[in-house]
Enzyme design. Structure first.
Site, mmCIF file in Angstrom:
data_model
loop_
_atom_site.group_PDB
_atom_site.id
_atom_site.type_symbol
_atom_site.label_atom_id
_atom_site.label_comp_id
_atom_site.label_asym_id
_atom_site.label_seq_id
_atom_site.Cartn_x
_atom_site.Cartn_y
_atom_site.Cartn_z
ATOM 1 C CG ASN A 89 -0.355 -0.190 2.538
ATOM 2 O OD1 ASN A 89 0.667 -0.841 2.683
ATOM 3 N ND2 ASN A 89 -0.983 0.383 3.558
ATOM 4 C CG MET A 90 2.441 2.704 -2.592
ATOM 5 S SD MET A 90 2.895 2.904 -4.341
ATOM 6 C CE MET A 90 3.954 4.361 -4.243
ATOM 7 C CD GLU A 91 -1.139 5.381 4.252
ATOM 8 O OE1 GLU A 91 -1.765 4.410 4.699
ATOM 9 O OE2 GLU A 91 -0.381 6.088 4.954
ATOM 10 C CG HIS A 102 -6.514 -0.101 -1.268
ATOM 11 N ND1 HIS A 102 -7.448 -0.438 -0.307
ATOM 12 C CD2 HIS A 102 -6.769 1.196 -1.578
ATOM 13 C CE1 HIS A 102 -8.225 0.607 -0.048
ATOM 14 N NE2 HIS A 102 -7.828 1.610 -0.818
ATOM 15 C CD GLU A 104 -5.666 -6.189 -0.941
ATOM 16 O OE1 GLU A 104 -6.245 -6.756 -0.001
ATOM 17 O OE2 GLU A 104 -5.286 -4.992 -0.884
ATOM 18 C CB CYS A 129 -10.859 -2.975 2.195
ATOM 19 S SG CYS A 129 -10.213 -2.204 0.695
ATOM 20 C CB CYS A 132 -8.972 -4.660 -2.337
ATOM 21 S SG CYS A 132 -7.780 -3.353 -2.000
#
Length: 294
Positions: A89-91, A102, A104, A129, A132
């Site tokens: 995951n990346m923010e 996300h 996935e 989630c 995804c």
């Protein structure tokens, strides 16, 4: 070895460490394992495919960029070719939460953008989630995709997404990871051509708005991302995210980006320019160009 892997690597079983060490020695380890490498790791450790994928999840999660949540999720997408693709995951601080990637999505995009034709399974360290699950339903393997979670029996996506709504409900026949070429001529310099080539691979049956992004790093390496729409619209992955996924997984960082190009149609119903340029500027890239598909 890239520094991000060191803590996770130290916690692996000794025989797995020994088998992985030459693979991870390259700072720019591509965050994927070929079928031959997977077979070699299985032989060295005595693990079957499922157990090996679970054992490798900490390495995938080590690729996460989570300055907001500090909640690292790792995923491994298993291609029908035998290649395994890491994802995390990346923010993005300074952008919006809608730009988040996300794990996935990361692993699946990694496989798709690497030329994988379909997925057999995906292994994740936390339950997918709803976002995804819907994203995965766009795949050409769709509801038959096997999902593997720690401490649980493997199940097909259809078990996690009952009464699913997807592309078939909208009479869409070409699915995500099916081969597509929209035929736009490659023009301009190498970076512009890479962005156009990425747009040609777009999965955009709902809006008919092809787009692609190419990022050039200071060492000349180029990473390209293609637009991936979803029947539910909101789980759609923008082209910039595809390029950033590859940049991150291949061991590069945002300050390595020296130039970006977005390719899209001027009269498309959906336009990527504003969101793309805003997110790139938040990451420190201000040399951003736009080429128009014609």
């Amino acid at each position: 070895m890239h520094p991000r892997f060191q803590t996770a690597f130290a916690q692996l079983a000794d025989n797995l460490q020994s088998a992985l060490e030459p693979i991870l020695a390259d700072k720019y380890f591509p965050a994927l394992l070929t079928g031959e490498q997977v077979s070699s790791l299985k032989s060295a450790t005595g693990l079957d495919e499922d157990a090996l994928a679970f054992a490798l999840l900490p390495l995938a999660a080590a690729c996460a960029r989570t300055p907001l949540s500090n909640f690292n999720v790792g995923a491994i997408a298993r291609g029908v070719s035998g290649t395994w693709y890491f994802g995390a995951n990346m923010e993005f601080i300074g952008a919006t939460m809608q730009q988040t990637v996300h794990a996935e999505q990361s692993a699946i995009s990694h496989a798709w953008l690497s030329g994988e034709k379909a997925l057999a399974a995906i292994t994740v360290n936390y339950t997918p989630c709803g976002h995804c699950r819907q994203f995965m339903n766009e795949l050409n393997s769709s509801l038959d995709l096997r999902i593997h979670l720690p401490g649980r029996e493997a199940h097909a996506l259809r078990d996690y997404l009952p009464d699913a709504f997807g592309p078939k409900d909208l009479e869409i026949k070409t699915l995500l990871m099916d081969e597509q070429d929209h035929g736009y001529a490659l023009t301009g310099d190498a970076l512009s051509q890479a962005a156009i080539a990425a747009a040609n691979r777009s999965h955009m049956p709902y809006s008919k708005s092809p787009s692609g992004v190419a990022l050039e790093c200071k060492d000349g390496r180029i990473f390209s991302g293609s637009y991936a729409e979803n029947a539910a619209f909101n789980p759609t992955l923008p082209p910039l995210q595809g390029a950033l996924i590859l940049l991150n997984l291949k061991g590069y960082d945002y300050p390595d980006i020296q130039r970006a190009v977005l390719a899209e149609k001027a009269d498309a119903p959906l336009i990527q320019w504003d969101a793309t340029s805003a997110t790139l500027k938040a990451l420190g890239c201000h040399s951003i160009d736009r080429v128009l598909l014609a």
